[in-house]
Design an enzyme around this catalytic site. Structure first.
Site, PDB file in Angstrom:
ATOM      1  N   ASP A  70      -3.613  -8.151 -33.915  1.00 30.07           N
ATOM      2  CA  ASP A  70      -4.744  -7.718 -33.092  1.00 30.07           C
ATOM      3  C   ASP A  70      -4.367  -6.489 -32.276  1.00 30.07           C
ATOM      4  O   ASP A  70      -3.198  -6.247 -31.984  1.00 30.07           O
ATOM      5  CB  ASP A  70      -5.213  -8.838 -32.158  1.00 30.07           C
ATOM      6  CG  ASP A  70      -4.147  -9.229 -31.145  1.00 30.07           C
ATOM      7  OD1 ASP A  70      -2.974  -9.332 -31.551  1.00 30.07           O
ATOM      8  OD2 ASP A  70      -4.468  -9.435 -29.966  1.00 30.07           O
ATOM      9  N   GLU A  71      -5.371  -5.727 -31.909  1.00 28.24           N
ATOM     10  CA  GLU A  71      -5.237  -4.609 -30.969  1.00 28.24           C
ATOM     11  C   GLU A  71      -4.062  -3.683 -31.326  1.00 28.24           C
ATOM     12  O   GLU A  71      -3.196  -3.410 -30.503  1.00 28.24           O
ATOM     13  CB  GLU A  71      -5.087  -5.140 -29.541  1.00 28.24           C
ATOM     14  CG  GLU A  71      -6.308  -5.926 -29.077  1.00 28.24           C
ATOM     15  CD  GLU A  71      -6.177  -6.434 -27.655  1.00 28.24           C
ATOM     16  OE1 GLU A  71      -7.147  -6.337 -26.895  1.00 28.24           O
ATOM     17  OE2 GLU A  71      -5.091  -6.949 -27.305  1.00 28.24           O
ATOM     18  N   VAL A  72      -4.070  -3.213 -32.557  1.00 24.62           N
ATOM     19  CA  VAL A  72      -3.029  -2.277 -32.998  1.00 24.62           C
ATOM     20  C   VAL A  72      -3.461  -0.865 -32.572  1.00 24.62           C
ATOM     21  O   VAL A  72      -4.328  -0.254 -33.202  1.00 24.62           O
ATOM     22  CB  VAL A  72      -2.811  -2.345 -34.514  1.00 24.62           C
ATOM     23  CG1 VAL A  72      -1.662  -1.419 -34.926  1.00 24.62           C
ATOM     24  CG2 VAL A  72      -2.519  -3.780 -34.951  1.00 24.62           C
TER      25      VAL A  72
END
Length: 541
Positions: free
Chosen positions: A339-341
């Site tokens: 997530d949230e790269v």
């Protein structure tokens, strides 16, 4: 007319109270079950139960798991009793009580019929069977709890313990009841983040106890993040030695085994999450070569970004690391995060740009895809079923049907989680829902109602799509939560999620559920769980 208008105004006040988030006192029920059973028929006839002499009797299969469950629930039942001083009980009341036409007698034991052997079982699987039947009849010898598996027996024992309630004497009471029960969804989880704040082992064990009181069956352990790396690896001990807050803020291999064993005895799976390529700064404390070096004006600026996806050494490391993880955590599933790269550091790094050009990778989403495919292959080679946060799907990573997508975003302007659920299941991928069950999002008062209002199958989709909903998880992120407030933040708010995942759709109204939850919160308090009051003013005895 005056009385009618006032009655309507009072009903409107009740509705507005729930809508506005204000709290009304809810008088607790007595001997009502949480989460609500699929089918329950109760009768006026009742027994008295003496916790000091009550026993469970295994009538067929027996095993260590069952014996320990009996011991555990006998202790729980003892904690349910209230001293006579609270009520001012006198032995002179006994004759009057026993003369009551609803009184059947004394229930001294419960027969427990386990139909399948359980000696070979060490941990529950994602296919665990949890059906049970509990029948408290007017014939003492015929009262029985039966299930085909040990997991069903565990759920039934919890239900039996909740049916018992205090009387005005030093005994417990139970009404004659027939219950046929089973979960609506197979995956009913609680995620706990132990990176932002370290949660001690003892507090995790209490959390597992509370999960069993709510029939939750998956402990999703978000072990690491940017902030700290508390997992003590045998192959790479420096990861925790340098990445944990201190040498005391770590989970040893012995700690992990204790947690997995403790969870298994309560029918709870433990799924580990090691989140990459983002949320991985703590990995770099010991192994900076794993991370991407950030540049400013073509010069390294001393900062690091996500895992560097361009190095062969990156994947050699993860093959070894996840090989260890697969041995330590026996569950069939492994959470890989994703997530949230944030690609800013990738964009600044000339080596990353060169790699992308040489491999015809045209966007940073494609680079993310390249990395995640490699990690998924490692997971598959270890025969683990991967779980990813929804970002991988929405960033167009190529996912196979063996990958589960956990939905956590609820952006209303683009249709919220329901739109995502429709898209993911339309692509043939199984999902877990968490978007409406983030426990770190606080509102004043008893905000359990907002969790209770979330229906996992309320998205647009056909029957085949909705069959791909495995269940969901309440999520406790710990930026502002530690060992001192985690219990009251989680419970009984997560209890609302537990009922939505176990019980039938629309199993109860808010108001009736509020009264049952009032009793259940007090029940957890008696058992040592620091659950906060769910509704308005009141007291527990």
């Amino acid at each position: 007319m005056f009385l009618l208008v006032n009655s309507l105004l009072f009903v409107l006040y009740l509705d507005l109270t729930f809508v506005s988030g204000l709290n009304l006192p809810a008088r607790p029920t007595k001997g009502e079950v949480w989460p609500k059973p699929q089918l329950q028929v109760s009768y006026q006839k009742s027994y008295l139960v003496n916790p000091q002499t009550f026993t469970f009797h295994a009538v067929a299969e027996n095993c260590k798991l069952l014996e320990r469950a009996f011991d555990r629930y006998l202790e729980i039942i003892n904690k349910s009793m209230i001293s006579s001083e609270t009520y001012g009980y006198s032995e002179q009341d006994d004759d009057m009580y026993e003369a009551n036409k609803e009184f059947v007698g004394y229930l001294d034991s419960l027969n427990v019929l386990l139909m399948e052997p359980c000696n070979h079982i060490t941990v529950p699987a994602h296919t665990m069977e949890e059906h049970y039947i509990l029948n408290i009849t007017t014939e003492t010898s015929n009262s029985i709890l039966s299930a085909s598996t040990i997991w069903g027996i565990l759920r039934g024992l919890e239900t039996f313990s909740q049916l018992l309630y205090s009387t005005d004497r030093e005994m417990l009471k139970i009404n004659c009841t027939t219950i046929v029960d089973y979960p609506r969804f197979p995956h009913r989880g609680l995620m706990v983040d132990t990176s932002r704040h370290f949660i001690p082992v003892g507090k995790i064990l209490k959390t597992l106890d509370a999960m069993s009181y709510n029939k939750l069956n998956v402990f999703h352990w978000h072990l690491t993040d940017d902030d700290s790396f508390p997992y003590q690896s045998t192959k790479y001990p420096n990861l925790s030695k340098m990445g944990a807050y201190t040498k005391s803020h770590v989970y040893s291999q012995s700690d992990v085994k204790t947690i997995i064993r403790f969870a298994a005895e309560r029918g709870i799976r433990v799924i580990a999450e090691f989140d990459t390529p983002g949320h991985s700064i703590s990995w770099g404390k010991a192994m900076p070569e794993l991370l991407t070096t950030c540049y400013t004006n073509g010069v390294p600026n001393g900062r690091y970004g996500p895992i560097d996806p361009t190095k062969n050494s990156t994947y050699s490391f993860f093959e070894n690391f996840f090989d260890e993880v697969a041995e330590v955590f026996p569950d069939q599933y492994l959470h890989l995060g994703a997530d949230e790269v944030l690609p800013f550091c990738w964009k600044s790094n000339p080596n990353i740009k060169k790699f992308m050009k040489e491999h015809n990778i045209e966007s940073y989403k494609e680079l993310e895809n390249y990395y995640i495919q490699k990690i998924l292959n490692i997971s598959h080679n270890l025969t683990k079923k991967p779980i990813l946060w929804e970002d991988a799907f929405t960033n167009s990573v190529n996912l196979t049907s063996s990958t589960t997508v956990q939905i956590w975003k609820d952006l209303k302007i683009i249709g919220g989680w329901k739109r995502t659920a429709d898209k993911v299941t339309k692509a043939g991928l199984p999902i877990l829902l968490s978007a409406c069950w983030y426990l770190d999002r606080l509102e004043s008062g008893g905000d359990w109602r907002k969790f209770y209002n979330c229906e996992p199958l309320s998205f647009i989709g056909n029957d085949q799509q909705k069959a791909l909903v495995l269940g969901g998880e309440a999520c406790m992120w710990t930026e502002v939560v530690n060992q001192y407030n985690i219990e009251s933040r989680v419970w009984p708010r997560a209890s609302a999620v537990a009922e939505k995942l176990w019980s039938a759709e629309n199993a109860d109204t808010y108001w009736n559920a509020a009264k049952r939850l009032e009793e259940h919160a007090c029940r957890m308090n008696k058992r040592g769980i620091e659950a906060q009051p769910p509704n308005g003013a009141g007291f527990c005895i």
